[in-house]
Design a protein around this motif. Structure first.
Motif, PDB file in Angstrom:
ATOM      1  N   LEU A 183     -12.035 -19.803  17.567  1.00  0.00           N
ATOM      2  CA  LEU A 183     -12.618 -20.785  18.673  1.00  0.00           C
ATOM      3  C   LEU A 183     -11.606 -21.895  19.106  1.00  0.00           C
ATOM      4  CD1 LEU A 183     -15.072 -21.294  20.468  1.00  0.00           C
ATOM      5  CD2 LEU A 183     -15.510 -22.955  18.719  1.00  0.00           C
ATOM      6  N   LEU A 221     -21.177 -21.724  13.051  1.00  0.00           N
ATOM      7  CA  LEU A 221     -19.916 -20.547  12.936  1.00  0.00           C
ATOM      8  C   LEU A 221     -19.204 -20.760  11.536  1.00  0.00           C
ATOM      9  CD1 LEU A 221     -18.110 -20.785  16.495  1.00  0.00           C
ATOM     10  CD2 LEU A 221     -20.106 -19.012  15.694  1.00  0.00           C
ATOM     11  N   VAL A 227     -19.948 -19.577  21.836  1.00  0.00           N
ATOM     12  CA  VAL A 227     -20.627 -19.615  20.161  1.00  0.00           C
ATOM     13  C   VAL A 227     -21.680 -18.607  20.061  1.00  0.00           C
ATOM     14  CG1 VAL A 227     -21.897 -21.001  18.697  1.00  0.00           C
ATOM     15  CG2 VAL A 227     -20.068 -22.011  20.142  1.00  0.00           C
ATOM     16  N   LEU A 234     -22.238 -27.663  15.625  1.00  0.00           N
ATOM     17  CA  LEU A 234     -21.043 -26.876  15.944  1.00  0.00           C
ATOM     18  C   LEU A 234     -19.993 -27.610  14.939  1.00  0.00           C
ATOM     19  CD1 LEU A 234     -19.328 -24.478  16.910  1.00  0.00           C
ATOM     20  CD2 LEU A 234     -18.841 -25.949  18.769  1.00  0.00           C
TER      21      LEU A 234
END
Length: 197
Positions: free
Chosen positions: A184, A176, A16, A170
């Motif tokens: 991912l 992100l 990440v 997350l």
């Protein structure tokens, strides 16, 4: 609030951190190590590993399978160890993107690419910037086998509170963007030989 050895849960954290640098424009998933690492020893296109990319490294399909002992040596120098990964694996005949191999090698190389692309001297500097930007991991550190030679694939100490806060951030899209989350969560092993898992 107890500090625990992360073991392989640090792999997600490292990925990440690096993907955020991709989002910020410092790196591209198509970048190769030689574009960022001065003295990268795999210099010939005749070497099967020459075309490995950051995407291969993050998906453990780079072709780097053999782990040199410096990955577990606290007194080793991070940069030198990454070059040892390259020289140890050079000439292994593996083409990046052809096989999945679960090892610490991939993230170590990706981490040095990130350090160089960001213009920071150490992984601790990269991680400190991430912590400052996100407010996460206040009580956590990469320190195994040492703070100067941290193993990005399994070298953190964190508290359960810190790691849970990271997972929640997350999941809630705070770390992100949708493109990076798509990368991912994508299956990078479809059609790839699972050589070691």
């Amino acid at each position: 609030q107890t500090s625990y050895e992360s073991a392989s849960t640090s792999k997600l954290v490292s990925a990440v951190v690096i993907l955020r640098l991709v989002e910020q424009g410092y790196l591209s998933l198509a970048d190769t190590p030689q574009e960022h690492i001065s003295g990268w020893p795999i210099t010939s296109s005749s070497n099967s590993l020459y075309n490995m990319t950051l995407e291969h490294l993050l998906s453990f399909t780079s072709g780097l399978t053999t782990e040199p002992i410096c990955l577990n040596a606290g007194l080793a120098i991070f940069d030198n160890c990454v070059n040892s990964i390259a020289t140890t694996n050079a000439g292994n005949g593996i083409t990046p993107g052809q096989q999945f191999y679960y090892a610490s090698t991939h993230l170590q190389v990706a981490g040095l690419m990130a350090m160089r692309a960001r213009g920071l001297a150490t992984w601790q500097d990269v991680f400190t910037e991430f912590k400052t930007q996100t407010g996460l991991f206040a009580n956590s550190i990469y320190d195994l086998p040492s703070a100067t030679n941290p193993r990005l694939a399994g070298g953190m100490h964190w508290t359960g509170e810190d790691y849970m806060a990271f997972l929640k951030a997350l999941k809630n899209g705070l770390l992100l963007n949708s493109t990076s989350m798509g990368q991912l969560l994508a299956d990078h092993t479809a059609g790839v030989t699972i050589a070691y898992s």
